[in-house]
Design a protein around this motif. Structure first.
Motif, PDB file in Angstrom:
ATOM      1  N   THR A  83       0.793  -1.237   0.000  1.00  0.00           N
ATOM      2  CA  THR A  83       0.000   0.000   0.000  1.00  0.00           C
ATOM      3  C   THR A  83       0.819   1.278   0.000  1.00  0.00           C
ATOM      4  N   PHE A  84       1.885   1.352   0.782  1.00  0.00           N
ATOM      5  CA  PHE A  84       2.459   2.649   1.137  1.00  0.00           C
ATOM      6  C   PHE A  84       3.707   3.016   0.335  1.00  0.00           C
ATOM      7  N   ASP A  85       3.840   4.315   0.093  1.00  0.00           N
ATOM      8  CA  ASP A  85       5.068   4.852  -0.490  1.00  0.00           C
ATOM      9  C   ASP A  85       6.137   5.037   0.576  1.00  0.00           C
ATOM     10  N   ILE A  86       5.699   5.456   1.765  1.00  0.00           N
ATOM     11  CA  ILE A  86       6.615   5.715   2.880  1.00  0.00           C
ATOM     12  C   ILE A  86       5.994   5.179   4.152  1.00  0.00           C
ATOM     13  N   ILE A  87       6.788   4.455   4.929  1.00  0.00           N
ATOM     14  CA  ILE A  87       6.422   4.128   6.306  1.00  0.00           C
ATOM     15  C   ILE A  87       7.454   4.797   7.198  1.00  0.00           C
ATOM     16  N   LEU A  88       6.991   5.657   8.080  1.00  0.00           N
ATOM     17  CA  LEU A  88       7.874   6.343   9.017  1.00  0.00           C
ATOM     18  C   LEU A  88       7.744   5.643  10.358  1.00  0.00           C
ATOM     19  N   SER A  89       8.793   4.919  10.746  1.00  0.00           N
ATOM     20  CA  SER A  89       8.758   4.184  12.012  1.00  0.00           C
ATOM     21  C   SER A  89       9.328   5.041  13.128  1.00  0.00           C
ATOM     22  N   VAL A 147      11.378   4.100   6.738  1.00  0.00           N
ATOM     23  CA  VAL A 147      12.376   5.003   7.308  1.00  0.00           C
ATOM     24  C   VAL A 147      12.279   4.978   8.834  1.00  0.00           C
ATOM     25  N   ASN A 148      13.383   4.678   9.464  1.00  0.00           N
ATOM     26  CA  ASN A 148      13.419   4.575  10.920  1.00  0.00           C
ATOM     27  C   ASN A 148      13.947   5.853  11.552  1.00  0.00           C
TER      28      ASN A 148
END
Length: 347
Positions: free
Chosen positions: A238-244, A266-267
């Motif tokens: 689903t996602f372009d970016i996951i910001l953890s 991205v962590n």
């Protein structure tokens, strides 16, 4: 002459913080003396005060989310004057000469930037952070807090704000992009606000739905519980970016499966333990597992201006200095919505 100021410090690793006094250096030619009004409590403070990220320098005065008023300026200062509303984030110096520093990426200084606390300055003296009455900082590592932001809600932006703003900008969060914010805490709630203001479609991924109403109110379009296996089925690709923003070890394979081709996880949260990953999780789909630090000084100012323009301050619980140790325990128990801020008048 140095100035003696009151502060709260951890005398040793894992020891409760206690009231003490510290010495602030004389105001140099390019320094500003700041009367600290508010200081945010970041999870990073707890990691460092408890030696979670390695051996610390004690006694330690944490605090790198500082908002205050300029009380004195050095003779060579041109950027600020007495009475200005200013902030100090996670660093107070860098080499200023390397490629990164010259590019406005002081946070990635090749020789290492000088942390606002738990670091040694260029004279070999330990730095002390914002849980104190005053601080002396070079004008080049000080930022202006716009009038549109109250100082108490602005303080957490100096870490939580810039730590989420910088990667969202770098990975081009905006209209047409689907962004997931993993973790709905001190960093995560700012990630939601900023990603929404940038124009992205925002999803919160949290362990439970306990904070769903808050997430939607802060700008999330969707909210899912990661404790529900169906979440990973429904959101695959689903996602372009996951910001953890979480600081606990994750099943990175599971979260990477939620990315589209060329997506990035991205962590900004940093677990104390090493992580492991099956590389096929990134090979399949040409995905990126990345990290991001804070931002440079110019970008931090850009973030503050952006937040003022969009009316974005942190959601805070204001506490007195005597409540710091209780606040630490509550942070560890996820019992804050969403950032503790110390009223430094109580120090």
């Amino acid at each position: 002459m140095t100035t003696t100021v009151a502060a709260y410090a951890a005398p040793a690793a894992k020891a409760p913080l206690e009231r003490t006094t510290i010495e602030r250096r004389e105001v140099g030619e390019f320094d500003v003396l700041i009367d600290i009004k508010f200081a945010g409590i970041c999870h990073s403070d707890i990691h460092q005060a408890r030696d979670g990220w390695g051996e610390g320098i004690f006694p330690m005065v944490p605090g790198h989310e500082i908002a205050g008023i300029v009380a004195e300026v050095g003779s060579g200062v041109t950027k600020f004057q007495v009475g200005d509303r200013v902030g100090v984030g996670c660093m107070v110096d860098s080499c200023r000469e390397c490629e990164n520093c010259k590019a406005g990426l002081e946070q990635y200084c090749v020789g290492g930037n000088v942390g606002t606390y738990n670091a040694l300055d260029k004279n070999g003296e330990p730095t002390y952070g914002g849980y104190s009455e005053k601080v002396v900082v070079d004008e080049n590592y000080t930022v202006r807090i716009p009038d549109g932001l109250a100082l108490d809600v602005a303080a957490p932006l100096l870490c939580a704000g810039i730590t989420t703003y910088s990667p969202l900008k770098h990975w081009n969060a905006g209209p047409g992009k689907k962004v997931a914010v993993l973790g709905m805490g001190g960093l995560g709630h700012m990630g939601v606000k900023i990603a929404h203001a940038l124009g992205a479609e925002v999803t919160v991924l949290s362990q439970s739905l306990r904070k769903k109403d808050d997430g939607l109110k802060l700008g999330a379009d969707h909210y899912y519980a990661t404790s529900d296996p169906k979440t990973f089925e429904e959101l695959a690709g689903t996602f372009d970016i996951i910001l953890s923003t979480v600081s606990a070890p994750l099943d990175f394979g599971a979260f990477l499966s939620l990315l589209r081709t060329d997506g990035a996880l991205v962590n900004v949260g940093a677990p104390e333990e090493p992580i492991s990953i099956n590389l096929f999780s990134v090979i399949a789909g040409r995905k990126t597992l990345a990290g991001s630090g804070i931002g440079g000084i110019q970008e931090t100012q850009e973030m503050l201006d952006f937040c003022a323009e969009h009316g974005l301050g942190a959601e805070i619980e204001l506490i007195s200095a005597s409540e710091i140790n209780d606040a630490y325990e509550r942070v560890l128990n996820s019992d804050v919505r969403y950032r503790f801020v110390i009223d430094t008048a109580t120090i």
